[in-house]
Design an enzyme around this catalytic site. Structure first.
Site, short mmCIF file in Angstrom:
data_model
loop_
_atom_site.label_atom_id
_atom_site.label_comp_id
_atom_site.label_asym_id
_atom_site.label_seq_id
_atom_site.Cartn_x
_atom_site.Cartn_y
_atom_site.Cartn_z
N HIS A 1 -113.30 -40.97 -12.08
CA HIS A 1 -111.86 -40.82 -11.81
C HIS A 1 -111.10 -41.59 -12.88
O HIS A 1 -111.42 -42.73 -13.20
CB HIS A 1 -111.52 -41.38 -10.43
CG HIS A 1 -110.05 -41.48 -10.15
ND1 HIS A 1 -109.36 -42.68 -10.17
CD2 HIS A 1 -109.12 -40.53 -9.87
CE1 HIS A 1 -108.09 -42.47 -9.90
NE2 HIS A 1 -107.90 -41.17 -9.71
N HIS B 1 -102.44 -42.60 -17.80
CA HIS B 1 -102.12 -42.45 -16.39
C HIS B 1 -100.60 -42.37 -16.29
O HIS B 1 -99.91 -43.39 -16.41
CB HIS B 1 -102.67 -43.63 -15.60
CG HIS B 1 -102.70 -43.39 -14.12
ND1 HIS B 1 -102.86 -44.41 -13.20
CD2 HIS B 1 -102.59 -42.26 -13.40
CE1 HIS B 1 -102.85 -43.91 -11.99
NE2 HIS B 1 -102.68 -42.61 -12.08
#
Length: 590
Positions: A127, A173
């Site tokens: 992830h 991100h």
């Protein structure tokens, strides 16, 4: 036999004997039974290896050649002892049994049938694979991606955003202070290390926040960087997934197709309100700037967007650009909107990937557990950490596994108990990153009934574990690492991580002031679902005044354990194997 001197009270010295590792009684008895007679030694060894150790005929012959080979070709050379006579001495027999490389607890080679559809396997999944630390302000880099690939991870996630000049693609991100890294750098590193630990297919999941022109640039980067390694499906969408075997040494792309956006608008304009829109929405719509925003792990506020923000009237939505990008996508992705039951419906004409957060999965399995399992029998379910795990911690993967979720995405930089379970689970099947799901998760009964993880089940198998002894700390640690004034006081915790009925932890007694502790204790674990059980092993050093010191750990898939006396290597908190630290244990199934 050596000794260790420890100073205390400023001017006094305490000396402790440090005996060499000695064979426990069970090893002596096994050697006596197998090797007491020179004339019968090969037959006795063969019986021991095949019956007590459960070795295959091929492995029996290989081990016999090591144990009975004379001169520099036998076991003596491999365990750095004196030349081995025929039959092997007790020391050489013990040296073989206590060597993790020669006598491991699980197989080192992939051995499962890999010819079934991709959806029939659990896959080692990362992830936000590019993050070096926490989810808020750490750097993005290709280094974590390389490390993940070196440990056998088979699913890498990249979050794609326009760079500051809007003319190239960065990986970061979104919505945080994480520093970006250029996408091309990540792709080049992926190409170099993709198959360093496993030859089975590598999946790249793309979280797409790009404009159509940058999507076209990504399509160009993927094809030019990976070349023939990139798998391009022959049909769109696919009616069924290929097998890992058919995709060996191939890179496959998983993301949301941009064309879904146009289909969504067309359906809406045609006033197909409740039918087509619901079906398309569960597959996921594409927005020009946030095509995968609903997969932005924790950013729920991005899950919806007003129609006026769309690009319905943009003549540059570019059918050709969308097609070039779309044709590279093997696993079509999406996230549920509306009713969960609708999102979990199985389409007989196509397969897809559905993404749920750990919180969404908990709710789904609570209310629609059977539907989740039915969905995963043909389709792929990806589970990711909830957005509040900003410190890159992980969640308990067992609920996802018991419901058939193939891609249980973990933060590989979050070195916690949950990651140790994940690492242990994927030590199965030779560490190739793919583990075949048990049959009960792949089949349905005559009335469509499926496995119920919450049901009260009978004991299917009982695992007996005996912890004999440990060694190697004196080689890998300084003499004062655990205790300034004396040798360590070790104890071992042994237990099961699995379904609730099977989960338990037990411990040995503490052996004081010994670098080579001898426990010789046995534990019994009744198992209702051994196919998904993990054996947890931790060594701690008892400290009266402070928190106990960490002495090593490992986690092993129960269904892969080799029976008999085995050498079990231990790892540090991050999962790196120690050079010398190991336990001698025995495993028996009754």
């Amino acid at each position: 036999m050596g000794s260790y001197a420890y100073k205390y009270c400023m001017c006094f010295t305490r000396k402790f004997r440090s005996p060499d590792a000695q064979p426990p009684p069970d090893v002596r008895a096994a050697h006596h039974s197998a090797c007491s007679s020179s004339s019968d030694a090969p037959h006795g060894l063969r019986r021991f290896l095949s019956q007590a150790q459960g070795e295959s005929p091929a492995d029996v012959e290989r081990i016999l050649a090591m144990l009975t080979g004379g001169g520099g070709n036998g076991i003596a050379r491999l365990v750095t002892r004196s030349p081995a006579p025929l039959p092997p001495t007790l020391d050489d027999f013990f040296g073989f049994l206590f060597s993790p490389d020669l006598n491991p607890p699980i197989a080192h080679q992939a051995h499962q049938d890999m010819s079934d559809p991709f959806s029939h396997y659990f896959v080692f999944t990362g992830h936000n694979s590019y993050l070096t630390g926490n989810q808020l302000n750490s750097d993005s880099s290709d280094i974590p991606i390389i490390k993940a690939l070196q440990t056998g991870v088979r699913v890498i996630e990249l979050d794609m955003w326009p760079n500051s000049s809007k003319n190239n693609v960065d990986i970061l991100h979104g919505g945080t202070l994480t520093a970006p890294v250029e996408m091309i750098r990540c792709l080049e590193s992926i190409k170099e290390y993709a198959f360093c630990a496993s030859t089975y297919p590598l999946v790249i999941t793309l979280e797409d926040h790009l404009t159509p022109d940058l999507q076209a640039k990504v399509a160009e980067m993927l094809t030019e960087t990976f070349g023939d390694l990139l798998f391009i499906p022959s049909s769109d969408p696919m009616k069924g997934f290929p097998s890992p075997e058919a995709l060996m040494k191939r890179i496959i792309i998983s993301t949301k197709p941009p064309q879904e956006y146009k289909e969504f608008l067309k359906a809406k304009n045609n006033q197909n309100a409740s039918g087509n829109i619901a079906n398309l929405a569960e597959e996921g719509s594409m927005r020009r700037m946030d095509s995968n925003a609903e997969e932005s792990d924790g950013k729920d506020e991005l899950d919806e967007q007003d129609d006026e923000d769309s690009e319905e009237d943009d003549p540059k939505f570019q059918q050709d650009t969308a097609c070039e990008y779309r044709k590279l996508i093997t696993i079509h992705a999406g996230k549920p909107k509306g009713h969960l039951r609708d999102a979990l419906k199985v389409d007989p004409d196509k397969v897809r990937r559905l993404s749920l957060s750990e919180t969404q999965l908990a709710k789904a399995t609570s209310s629609h557990g059977a539907d989740v399992i039915r969905f995963t029998q043909k389709n792929i379910l990806r589970v990711y950490p909830k957005g509040t795990r900003v410190n890159s911690s992980n969640y308990d993967p067992m609920n996802a596994w018991t419901h058939g979720a193939q891609m249980v995405a973990f933060n590989m930089q979050g070195h916690d108990k949950a990651l140790r379970l994940m690492q242990g689970f994927f030590r199965a099947n030779g560490g190739c990153g793919y583990v075949k799901k048990p049959d009960f998760l792949l089949t349905s009964g005559p009335n469509g009934e499926v496995f119920d993880p919450k049901a009260s089940l009978p004991v299917k198998k009982t695992l007996k574990v005996k912890v004999y002894m440990g060694d190697g700390w004196r080689m890998d640690f300084s003499k004062t690492h655990f205790d300034t004034f004396s040798p360590p006081d070790f104890y071992t915790r042994v237990g099961i991580a699995g379904v609730k009925a099977d989960s338990v932890m037990k411990k040995t007694r503490t052996i004081e002031d010994q670098w080579v502790p001898m426990w010789d204790e046995e534990f019994t674990f009744p198992l209702t679902v051994p196919e998904l059980a993990l054996l947890r092993i931790e060594v701690q050093e008892y400290d009266l005044s402070e928190k106990h010191d960490f002495g090593g750990q490992t986690c092993l898939p129960v269904w892969e354990l080799k029976q008999g006396i085995r050498a079990v290597p231990l790892h540090d908190r991050k999962g790196n194997r120690y050079k010398s630290v190991r336990l001698l244990m025995r495993f028996d199934f009754v």
